[in-house]
Design a protein around this motif. Structure first.
Motif, short mmCIF file in Angstrom:
data_model
loop_
_atom_site.label_atom_id
_atom_site.label_comp_id
_atom_site.label_asym_id
_atom_site.label_seq_id
_atom_site.Cartn_x
_atom_site.Cartn_y
_atom_site.Cartn_z
N ASN A 248 0.82 -1.22 0.00
CA ASN A 248 0.00 0.00 0.00
C ASN A 248 0.85 1.27 0.00
OD1 ASN A 248 -2.42 -1.51 0.16
ND2 ASN A 248 -2.20 -1.70 2.38
N SER A 249 2.12 1.15 -0.24
CA SER A 249 2.99 2.32 -0.23
C SER A 249 2.69 3.25 -1.40
CB SER A 249 4.46 1.88 -0.28
OG SER A 249 5.31 3.00 -0.37
N PRO A 250 2.56 4.57 -1.15
CA PRO A 250 2.34 5.53 -2.25
C PRO A 250 3.51 5.58 -3.23
CG PRO A 250 1.79 6.51 -0.13
CD PRO A 250 2.51 5.23 0.16
N LEU A 251 4.68 5.10 -2.82
CA LEU A 251 5.85 5.17 -3.68
C LEU A 251 5.79 4.16 -4.83
CD1 LEU A 251 8.55 6.62 -4.00
CD2 LEU A 251 9.59 4.90 -2.50
N TRP A 268 11.10 13.11 -11.01
CA TRP A 268 11.45 13.76 -9.74
C TRP A 268 10.19 14.28 -9.05
CZ3 TRP A 268 10.83 18.34 -7.26
CH2 TRP A 268 11.70 18.65 -6.19
N LEU A 269 9.31 14.90 -9.84
CA LEU A 269 8.11 15.50 -9.29
C LEU A 269 7.16 14.44 -8.72
CD1 LEU A 269 7.01 18.37 -9.04
CD2 LEU A 269 5.75 18.01 -11.17
N LYS A 270 7.02 13.31 -9.41
CA LYS A 270 6.13 12.25 -8.94
C LYS A 270 6.66 11.60 -7.65
CE LYS A 270 4.44 11.15 -13.58
NZ LYS A 270 4.43 10.13 -14.67
N VAL A 271 7.98 11.39 -7.59
CA VAL A 271 8.57 10.80 -6.38
C VAL A 271 8.43 11.76 -5.20
CG1 VAL A 271 10.74 10.09 -5.32
CG2 VAL A 271 10.18 9.31 -7.62
N ALA A 272 8.64 13.07 -5.44
CA ALA A 272 8.51 14.05 -4.37
C ALA A 272 7.09 14.06 -3.82
CB ALA A 272 8.89 15.44 -4.88
N TYR A 273 6.11 13.97 -4.71
CA TYR A 273 4.71 13.97 -4.27
C TYR A 273 4.38 12.71 -3.44
CZ TYR A 273 -0.39 14.11 -4.51
OH TYR A 273 -1.72 14.14 -4.19
N SER A 274 4.87 11.56 -3.90
CA SER A 274 4.59 10.31 -3.17
C SER A 274 5.24 10.30 -1.79
CB SER A 274 5.05 9.11 -3.99
OG SER A 274 6.47 9.10 -4.10
N LEU A 275 6.47 10.82 -1.70
CA LEU A 275 7.13 10.87 -0.39
C LEU A 275 6.42 11.82 0.56
CD1 LEU A 275 10.91 10.90 -1.44
CD2 LEU A 275 9.54 8.97 -0.66
N GLU A 276 5.89 12.91 0.01
CA GLU A 276 5.14 13.83 0.86
C GLU A 276 3.85 13.18 1.35
OE1 GLU A 276 3.02 17.99 -0.09
OE2 GLU A 276 5.22 18.14 -0.02
N LYS A 277 3.21 12.41 0.51
CA LYS A 277 1.98 11.71 0.91
C LYS A 277 2.28 10.66 1.98
CE LYS A 277 -1.38 13.55 -1.37
NZ LYS A 277 -2.50 14.22 -0.63
N MET A 278 3.45 10.04 1.91
CA MET A 278 3.84 9.05 2.91
C MET A 278 4.02 9.69 4.29
SD MET A 278 6.56 6.86 0.61
CE MET A 278 7.17 5.91 1.99
N MET A 279 4.32 10.97 4.32
CA MET A 279 4.56 11.65 5.60
C MET A 279 3.28 12.20 6.21
SD MET A 279 8.07 13.67 4.57
CE MET A 279 8.09 14.56 6.13
N GLU A 280 2.19 12.14 5.50
CA GLU A 280 0.94 12.71 6.04
C GLU A 280 0.37 11.83 7.16
OE1 GLU A 280 -1.75 13.29 2.82
OE2 GLU A 280 -0.75 15.09 2.09
#
Length: 280
Positions: A248-251, A268-280
């Protein structure tokens, strides 16, 4: 005694016989003098009872019966205890033979330190970048519709949701100059865009297991703007591990949608967005 009855007394010698005619005559005289010749006088019967016997023998018999029952019950109990002890000894012997040579290791409770090591707290520094914005919308549906129009023009883009707004980005760059060059190329294709500064990875989060390792690995590439240097073999390895251990990881999504030719730094942009979602 009734006065009408007559008693005849005769004195004779003991050995002298009474003539039969005299016996008959005596009976007739008695019968003639009895006013109730047909009534037979009831002679009271004296009932002789046997003296009450003592129940000594019966009690003695009952005592002997109880004694025999107690002896029988005790014998049965001792026999069952003996058989039970014998069976227990046989079971213990079999168990000892089965477990011979095997070392019994007590179950250990994981310590608090071990549990803490499985969870990694992350608080990365915010990464500043410049994004090429193709539009901003109040609903995700409208953003996705506009994204489809760019796809029809062979332009890659992605939707980023933040603060209840949906941004459509067509590229990213480490400097404002590089971002302006991307915007100029899109403008030449009649696609209006806007360059704006953007901060990613704001906040902190906690991860466990393989997801924590992958997060730290991708953060290094994100801060150095070196996502494009990630080889296809490394990407496939990361993707396979996450799909097995953290399905279920957003990455997973940006690793699956990886673009081999990425002139506008959408990976780069897609990975940055997924990592930010993981931190929510």
């Amino acid at each position: 005694m009734d006065s009408n009855k007559k008693i005849t007394i005769s004195f004779r010698n003991e050995n002298e016989k009474v003539p039969e005619n005299e016996i008959i005559q005596a009976k007739e005289e008695v019968a003639a003098s009895d006013p109730r010749p047909n009534q037979i006088e009831e002679i009271p019967v004296l009932e002789i009872r046997k003296p009450h016997q003592s129940p000594t023998k019966k009690k003695r018999y009952e005592k002997n019966s109880v004694k025999y029952l107690v002896i029988a019950a005790s014998s049965a109990l001792l026999l069952s205890l003996g058989l039970g002890f014998l069976l227990l000894r046989m079971f213990v012997s079999l168990t000892d033979e089965t477990t011979a040579g095997k070392e019994m290791v007590p179950a250990s409770v994981p310590s608090e330190e071990a549990v803490t090591e499985q969870v990694a707290a992350v608080n990365p520094n915010a990464v500043e970048a410049y994004l090429v914005q193709a539009g901003v919308f109040t609903t995700e549906e409208k953003a996705v519709q506009w994204k489809s129009k760019l796809t029809a023009l062979s332009v890659s883009s992605m939707v980023w949701e933040r603060d209840h707004q949906f941004y459509l980005f067509a590229g990213s760059a480490q400097t404002e100059t590089e971002a302006s060059q991307i915007a100029a190329e899109l403008s030449a294709r009649n696609i209006e865009t806007y360059v704006k500064p953007w901060s990613v990875l704001k906040g902190e989060g906690s991860f466990k297991g393989e997801e924590a390792k992958t997060f730290e690995f991708m953060i290094d590439h994100l801060e150095n703007f070196s996502i494009d240097q990630l080889s296809d073999a490394d990407r496939q390895k990361l993707l396979s591990t996450l799909e097995k251990q953290e399905p279920n990881s957003p990455l997973i999504s940006p690793l699956q949608e990886w673009e081999q030719r990425d002139d506008y730094h959408l990976n780069w942009l897609k990975v940055a967005y997924s990592l930010e979602k993981m931190m929510e």
